[in-house]
Design a protein around this motif. Structure first.
Motif, PDB file in Angstrom:
ATOM      1  N   THR A  74       0.869  -1.170   0.000  1.00  0.00           N
ATOM      2  CA  THR A  74       0.000   0.000   0.000  1.00  0.00           C
ATOM      3  C   THR A  74       0.907   1.221   0.000  1.00  0.00           C
ATOM      4  O   THR A  74       1.852   1.284   0.780  1.00  0.00           O
ATOM      5  CB  THR A  74      -0.925   0.037   1.237  1.00  0.00           C
ATOM      6  N   TYR A  85      -3.133  10.715  -0.134  1.00  0.00           N
ATOM      7  CA  TYR A  85      -3.320   9.564  -1.016  1.00  0.00           C
ATOM      8  C   TYR A  85      -3.019   8.300  -0.227  1.00  0.00           C
ATOM      9  O   TYR A  85      -2.083   8.264   0.571  1.00  0.00           O
ATOM     10  CB  TYR A  85      -2.356   9.661  -2.202  1.00  0.00           C
ATOM     11  N   GLN A  87      -3.510   3.993  -1.284  1.00  0.00           N
ATOM     12  CA  GLN A  87      -4.125   2.976  -2.124  1.00  0.00           C
ATOM     13  C   GLN A  87      -3.239   1.733  -2.163  1.00  0.00           C
ATOM     14  O   GLN A  87      -2.024   1.842  -2.293  1.00  0.00           O
ATOM     15  CB  GLN A  87      -4.321   3.507  -3.543  1.00  0.00           C
TER      16      GLN A  87
END
Length: 122
Positions: A74, A85, A87
Protein backbone atom coordinates in the motif's frame (compact mmCIF):
# COMPACT_ATOMS: atom_id res chain seq x y z
CA UNK A 1 18.05 9.66 -1.24
CA UNK A 2 17.68 6.11 -0.05
CA UNK A 3 14.49 4.96 1.57
CA UNK A 4 14.00 5.49 5.30
CA UNK A 5 12.71 2.79 7.63
CA UNK A 6 9.61 4.06 9.41
CA UNK A 7 8.60 2.75 12.81
CA UNK A 8 5.96 3.59 15.38
CA UNK A 9 8.63 5.67 17.12
CA UNK A 10 9.57 7.91 14.15
CA UNK A 11 6.51 7.84 11.87
CA UNK A 12 4.83 10.96 13.27
CA UNK A 13 8.02 12.99 13.34
CA UNK A 14 8.96 12.06 9.76
CA UNK A 15 5.50 12.67 8.29
CA UNK A 16 4.90 15.92 10.18
CA UNK A 17 8.29 17.55 9.65
CA UNK A 18 8.89 16.96 5.95
CA UNK A 19 7.03 18.42 2.99
CA UNK A 20 6.20 15.33 0.94
CA UNK A 21 6.56 11.83 2.37
CA UNK A 22 5.77 8.67 0.42
CA UNK A 23 5.21 5.58 2.54
CA UNK A 24 5.40 2.02 1.24
CA UNK A 25 3.70 -0.51 3.53
CA UNK A 26 5.26 -3.86 2.64
CA UNK A 27 6.50 -7.24 3.91
CA UNK A 28 9.38 -9.50 2.90
CA UNK A 29 7.09 -12.47 2.17
CA UNK A 30 4.99 -10.43 -0.33
CA UNK A 31 5.96 -11.00 -4.02
CA UNK A 32 4.23 -7.81 -5.30
CA UNK A 33 6.05 -5.85 -2.57
CA UNK A 34 9.39 -7.27 -3.69
CA UNK A 35 8.56 -6.41 -7.32
CA UNK A 36 7.58 -2.83 -6.40
CA UNK A 37 10.67 -2.29 -4.22
CA UNK A 38 13.11 -1.45 -7.04
CA UNK A 39 10.59 0.97 -8.63
CA UNK A 40 10.16 2.73 -5.29
CA UNK A 41 13.93 2.81 -4.66
CA UNK A 42 14.58 4.28 -8.12
CA UNK A 43 12.03 7.04 -7.48
CA UNK A 44 13.68 7.78 -4.13
CA UNK A 45 17.00 8.32 -5.90
CA UNK A 46 15.40 10.56 -8.53
CA UNK A 47 13.44 12.79 -6.12
CA UNK A 48 15.91 13.77 -3.40
CA UNK A 49 13.56 16.47 -2.07
CA UNK A 50 10.96 13.86 -1.05
CA UNK A 51 11.22 11.45 1.87
CA UNK A 52 10.56 7.85 0.82
CA UNK A 53 9.70 5.75 3.85
CA UNK A 54 9.08 2.04 4.18
CA UNK A 55 6.98 0.34 6.85
CA UNK A 56 7.58 -3.38 7.29
CA UNK A 57 4.08 -4.48 8.27
CA UNK A 58 5.42 -7.59 10.01
CA UNK A 59 7.75 -5.59 12.28
CA UNK A 60 5.37 -2.63 12.64
CA UNK A 61 1.98 -4.28 13.08
CA UNK A 62 0.79 -1.35 15.20
CA UNK A 63 1.28 1.09 12.30
CA UNK A 64 -0.37 -1.25 9.82
CA UNK A 65 -3.34 -1.58 12.15
CA UNK A 66 -3.47 2.15 12.92
CA UNK A 67 -3.81 2.97 9.22
CA UNK A 68 -6.11 0.04 8.43
CA UNK A 69 -3.70 -1.57 5.99
CA UNK A 70 -5.57 -4.58 4.59
CA UNK A 71 -3.47 -5.30 1.51
CA UNK A 72 0.17 -4.82 0.66
CA UNK A 73 1.92 -3.14 -0.89
CA UNK A 74 0.00 0.00 0.00
CA UNK A 75 1.35 3.40 -0.94
CA UNK A 76 0.46 6.40 1.21
CA UNK A 77 1.43 9.99 0.51
CA UNK A 78 1.59 12.60 3.26
CA UNK A 79 2.08 16.23 2.33
CA UNK A 80 2.53 18.88 5.00
CA UNK A 81 1.27 16.42 7.62
CA UNK A 82 -1.94 15.58 5.71
CA UNK A 83 -2.59 12.16 4.15
CA UNK A 84 -3.45 13.04 0.54
CA UNK A 85 -3.32 9.56 -1.02
CA UNK A 86 -3.56 5.96 0.11
CA UNK A 87 -4.12 2.98 -2.12
CA UNK A 88 -3.08 -0.68 -2.17
CA UNK A 89 -1.28 -2.22 -5.11
CA UNK A 90 2.13 -2.10 -6.73
CA UNK A 91 2.57 0.68 -9.28
CA UNK A 92 4.56 0.75 -12.47
CA UNK A 93 7.22 3.46 -12.63
CA UNK A 94 5.17 5.80 -14.85
CA UNK A 95 2.20 5.68 -12.45
CA UNK A 96 4.39 6.42 -9.43
CA UNK A 97 5.99 9.36 -11.27
CA UNK A 98 2.53 10.67 -12.19
CA UNK A 99 1.42 10.40 -8.56
CA UNK A 100 4.49 12.34 -7.41
CA UNK A 101 3.79 15.14 -9.90
CA UNK A 102 0.12 15.31 -8.88
CA UNK A 103 1.10 15.58 -5.21
CA UNK A 104 3.61 18.33 -6.02
CA UNK A 105 0.86 20.25 -7.84
CA UNK A 106 -1.68 20.09 -5.00
CA UNK A 107 -3.01 23.36 -3.61
CA UNK A 108 -2.54 22.54 0.07
CA UNK A 109 -4.67 25.49 1.21
CA UNK A 110 -7.56 23.96 -0.73
CA UNK A 111 -6.79 20.49 0.66
CA UNK A 112 -6.84 21.84 4.23
CA UNK A 113 -10.21 23.53 3.56
CA UNK A 114 -11.64 20.24 2.31
CA UNK A 115 -10.27 18.32 5.29
CA UNK A 116 -11.67 20.95 7.65
CA UNK A 117 -15.08 20.83 5.94
CA UNK A 118 -15.16 17.03 6.15
CA UNK A 119 -14.28 17.17 9.84
CA UNK A 120 -17.02 19.74 10.52
CA UNK A 121 -19.58 17.60 8.68
CA UNK A 122 -19.03 14.58 10.91
Amino acid sequence: MATKTLTAENFGEVTENNGIVLVDFWATWCPPCRAFGPVYEKASEKHSDIVFGKVDTEAEQYLAQQFGIQSIPTVMVVRDGVIVYEQPGAMPEAMLESLIEQVRDLDMDEVRKQVSAQGAGQ
